[in-house]
Design a protein around this motif. Structure first.
Motif, PDB file in Angstrom:
ATOM      1  N   LEU A   1      -4.248  12.736  -7.692  1.00 52.82           N
ATOM      2  CA  LEU A   1      -3.521  12.930  -6.447  1.00 52.82           C
ATOM      3  C   LEU A   1      -4.484  13.188  -5.299  1.00 52.82           C
ATOM      4  N   ASN A   2      -5.438  14.084  -5.515  1.00 47.39           N
ATOM      5  CA  ASN A   2      -6.389  14.411  -4.454  1.00 47.39           C
ATOM      6  C   ASN A   2      -7.213  13.193  -4.056  1.00 47.39           C
ATOM      7  N   TRP A   3      -7.617  12.394  -5.053  1.00 49.41           N
ATOM      8  CA  TRP A   3      -8.409  11.202  -4.749  1.00 49.41           C
ATOM      9  C   TRP A   3      -7.580  10.156  -4.017  1.00 49.41           C
ATOM     10  N   VAL A   4      -6.357   9.916  -4.516  1.00 50.07           N
ATOM     11  CA  VAL A   4      -5.498   8.896  -3.908  1.00 50.07           C
ATOM     12  C   VAL A   4      -5.163   9.258  -2.464  1.00 50.07           C
ATOM     13  N   THR A   5      -4.753  10.507  -2.227  1.00 47.93           N
ATOM     14  CA  THR A   5      -4.306  10.879  -0.884  1.00 47.93           C
ATOM     15  C   THR A   5      -5.471  11.029   0.094  1.00 47.93           C
ATOM     16  N   SER A   6      -6.605  11.551  -0.368  1.00 42.02           N
ATOM     17  CA  SER A   6      -7.739  11.705   0.536  1.00 42.02           C
ATOM     18  C   SER A   6      -8.391  10.365   0.858  1.00 42.02           C
ATOM     19  N   SER A   7      -8.358   9.435  -0.093  1.00 49.74           N
ATOM     20  CA  SER A   7      -9.006   8.137   0.117  1.00 49.74           C
ATOM     21  C   SER A   7      -8.058   7.083   0.682  1.00 49.74           C
ATOM     22  N   PHE A   8      -6.797   7.110   0.249  1.00 46.99           N
ATOM     23  CA  PHE A   8      -5.867   6.035   0.619  1.00 46.99           C
ATOM     24  C   PHE A   8      -4.559   6.534   1.224  1.00 46.99           C
ATOM     25  N   GLY A   9      -4.468   7.821   1.532  1.00 46.55           N
ATOM     26  CA  GLY A   9      -3.239   8.332   2.120  1.00 46.55           C
ATOM     27  C   GLY A   9      -2.866   7.600   3.400  1.00 46.55           C
ATOM     28  N   TRP A  10      -3.875   7.230   4.190  1.00 40.29           N
ATOM     29  CA  TRP A  10      -3.625   6.506   5.438  1.00 40.29           C
ATOM     30  C   TRP A  10      -2.865   5.203   5.196  1.00 40.29           C
ATOM     31  N   SER A  11      -3.044   4.604   4.006  1.00 38.94           N
ATOM     32  CA  SER A  11      -2.418   3.309   3.738  1.00 38.94           C
ATOM     33  C   SER A  11      -0.894   3.422   3.692  1.00 38.94           C
ATOM     34  N   TYR A  12      -0.369   4.579   3.241  1.00 42.03           N
ATOM     35  CA  TYR A  12       1.085   4.770   3.240  1.00 42.03           C
ATOM     36  C   TYR A  12       1.608   4.737   4.671  1.00 42.03           C
ATOM     37  N   LEU A  13       0.872   5.358   5.594  1.00 41.35           N
ATOM     38  CA  LEU A  13       1.289   5.385   6.985  1.00 41.35           C
ATOM     39  C   LEU A  13       1.211   4.002   7.622  1.00 41.35           C
ATOM     40  N   VAL A  14       0.090   3.325   7.417  1.00 36.13           N
ATOM     41  CA  VAL A  14      -0.136   2.034   8.069  1.00 36.13           C
ATOM     42  C   VAL A  14       0.808   0.960   7.531  1.00 36.13           C
ATOM     43  N   VAL A  15       0.961   0.909   6.201  1.00 39.43           N
ATOM     44  CA  VAL A  15       1.791  -0.138   5.601  1.00 39.43           C
ATOM     45  C   VAL A  15       3.257   0.028   5.991  1.00 39.43           C
ATOM     46  N   THR A  16       3.783   1.251   5.891  1.00 36.82           N
ATOM     47  CA  THR A  16       5.207   1.439   6.206  1.00 36.82           C
ATOM     48  C   THR A  16       5.483   1.198   7.688  1.00 36.82           C
TER      49      THR A  16
END
Length: 535
Positions: free
Chosen positions: A56-71
């Motif tokens: 979770l920490n790796w996914v959100t710190s590295s790719f959390g921005w992708s949830y914002l940008v894609v949606t």
């Protein structure tokens, strides 16, 4: 949510290939990996918690921005599509017309949103934000904190969620009803992959769709168990603990699996109507019994703040901190919507055959969002008023037990026993109807897109869904549910982004092949009619 997605449409038949019911590598791979995950959660619980937490920490710190940008990108794409000439293309043949009237269609859209989240988060999220304002934007328990509390609740449950569902619904409806393909996620990538969608790549996409749906459903089951357990604890003195929640999940799993197997669509439809009626009655009661004038003023102000800050919220990441808050709220919510994308998309496609792309997008984005905004403003706003002006401690009770928020609010209003009983019944019905439909969709996706999955397949997915929810609840409760849904949804987020591009490619190819003046070519039907009238 009703079992409308199982029946056939009027005015046309489903693709013949969708009725094969073939069990292949997608079924066996999905079941095998699901069984391994359940065994891991059951026998190596500590290891599972460590792995999911670190992931979770790796996914959100590295790719959390992708949830914002894609949606946000999908939302912008849909708005553009709605106002483009392609907006007049129908989900089906040019001669198809909607099977359901607009009022009936809107009612089914509202039925689709009437889920366990209304009870689980309708009070819990706003009151939590009041006590701990998002991103430190206000002082706790202040006027500004109250507005921010609803503003961020609207963000989590509004346009971004329904953009994910809408793009799935559009792509599946277009692919199935206009192109005659099987109702599988892999088939949406035909413009990119061609016949390779029937090979290993396509099967991998379908497996990811199955897992996203499975964990999204398991999360809802876990949240539902918390609500039902807290309500029964208040009404009947049932202990509020993991043992009671496991029993509740087991009982509900048996009910929705039996429903899915027997195909009692009439009974499920009746339950859906019942849940809509109960939700409406509860809403009207709270609006009248609650601080009505305060709620109206708070609603208007928070809507204005949400609209003004929309793009800032949509792109506000964690460059300067706030990762833990985003994991608990925004990232989890967006991941949850992604995991439900295929299921809700199939439902939306099923009830929308014959509608134009423009009408579909406008309805799906606006109607459910407004329904959620109003629900959160009335129930969350009432809880905020109790804590700010009546000396209540709903925020503290929510911090102690997340599932207690809704019932703690009802305690401050008349007819507490009656409203609590209605809420428990509402949660159970939401529980059964959503899980019943999800079991059907899982069976269909692992049966080569069959509209009539075999009974043993439905039973297996019903049991696996319930067992997965139990395993995660026993592993680490709500935290395990949240961590798992975020980690497992990331690959599917990539699929959604590619799906939108593939859908646009499909549309562009179709429009180039259509004669000038046909629906969906420039000028579109509406513009042509206006031009003729002016002439």
């Amino acid at each position: 949510m009703s079992r409308q997605l199982q029946g056939g449409s009027q005015g046309g038949s489903e693709p013949a290939s969708a009725a094969t019911g073939k069990l292949g590598s997608v079924f066996w791979t999905s079941v095998g990996v699901a069984a391994v995950f359940v065994a891991w959660a059951t026998f190596f619980t500590g290891n599972l918690n460590r792995v999911t937490a670190s992931s979770l920490n790796w996914v959100t710190s590295s790719f959390g921005w992708s949830y914002l940008v894609v949606t946000l990108g999908i939302l912008v794409f849909l708005v553009f599509l709605a106002f483009s000439p392609a907006g007049s293309i129908r989900l089906g043949k040019d001669t198809d017309r909607p099977e359901f009237s607009t009022p009936a269609w809107i009612a089914m859209l509202l039925g689709a949103v009437m889920g366990i989240g209304l009870v689980s988060y309708g009070v819990a999220e706003p009151i939590s934000h009041l006590a701990t304002p998002p991103r430190g934007l206000a002082e706790p328990n202040t006027h500004e904190a109250a507005v921010r509390a609803l503003q961020y609740s609207y963000f989590d449950w509004g346009l971004h969620a329904w953009a994910v569902f809408a793009v799935f619904g559009l792509a599946i409806g277009y692919s199935t009803y206009r192109k005659g393909r099987r109702p599988l996620v892999s088939q949406l990538f035909t413009p990119f992959l061609g016949d390779r969608v029937n090979g290993p790549i396509g099967k991998g996409i379908d497996v990811l769709a199955v897992f996203a749906t499975l964990f999204g459903t398991a999360t809802s089951l876990g949240l539902g168990a918390l609500q039902v357990n807290n309500g029964m604890g208040r009404l009947f003195g049932v202990p509020v603990n993991s043992a009671a929640q496991v029993l509740i999940i087991a009982a509900i799993t048996a009910i929705f699996t039996l429903s899915a197997v027997t195909g009692v669509s009439r009974g499920i439809k009746m339950l859906s109507y019942t849940s809509s009626t109960l939700a409406t009655v509860l809403f009207v009661f709270m609006l009248i019994a609650g601080p009505t004038v305060f709620l109206v003023n708070l609603y208007i102000e928070s809507i204005g703040t949400w609209a003004g800050d929309f793009f800032r919220m949509s792109l506000q990441g964690t460059a300067f901190g706030g990762l833990e808050w985003m994991q608990a709220w925004t990232y989890f919510m967006l991941a949850w919507w992604v995991s439900w994308g295929a299921f809700v998309g199939i439902f939306l496609a099923r009830i929308s055959r014959g509608r134009t792309i423009r009408g579909f997008i406008m309805g799906v984005l606006t109607v459910p969002s407004l329904a959620f905004f109003t629900w959160f403003a009335v129930f969350g706003g009432s809880a905020i008023h109790v804590d700010m002006f009546e000396g209540g401690d709903i925020a503290q009770q929510t911090a102690d037990d997340f599932g207690d928020a809704f019932f703690a609010t009802l305690d401050h209003f008349p007819l507490t026993g009656v409203t609590s009983a209605v809420t428990v019944l509402l949660a159970v019905i939401f529980f059964v109807t959503s899980a019943d439909s999800n079991t059907y969709v899982l069976g269909s996706m692992t049966s080569d897109g069959s509209l009539t999955p075999r009974r043993p397949v439905l039973v297996l997915w019903g049991v696996l869904t319930g067992v997965t929810a139990v395993a995660l609840m026993l592993a680490d409760g709500l935290s395990a549910l949240q961590n798992t849904v975020i980690v497992t949804s990331l690959p599917f987020l990539v699929i959604i982004a590619c799906l939108a591009v593939s859908f646009w490619k499909d549309l562009a190819t179709d429009r180039r092949a259509r004669p000038a003046g046909a629906p969906g070519t420039a000028p579109d039907e509406d513009e042509k009619e206006k031009a003729d009238a002016a002439h």
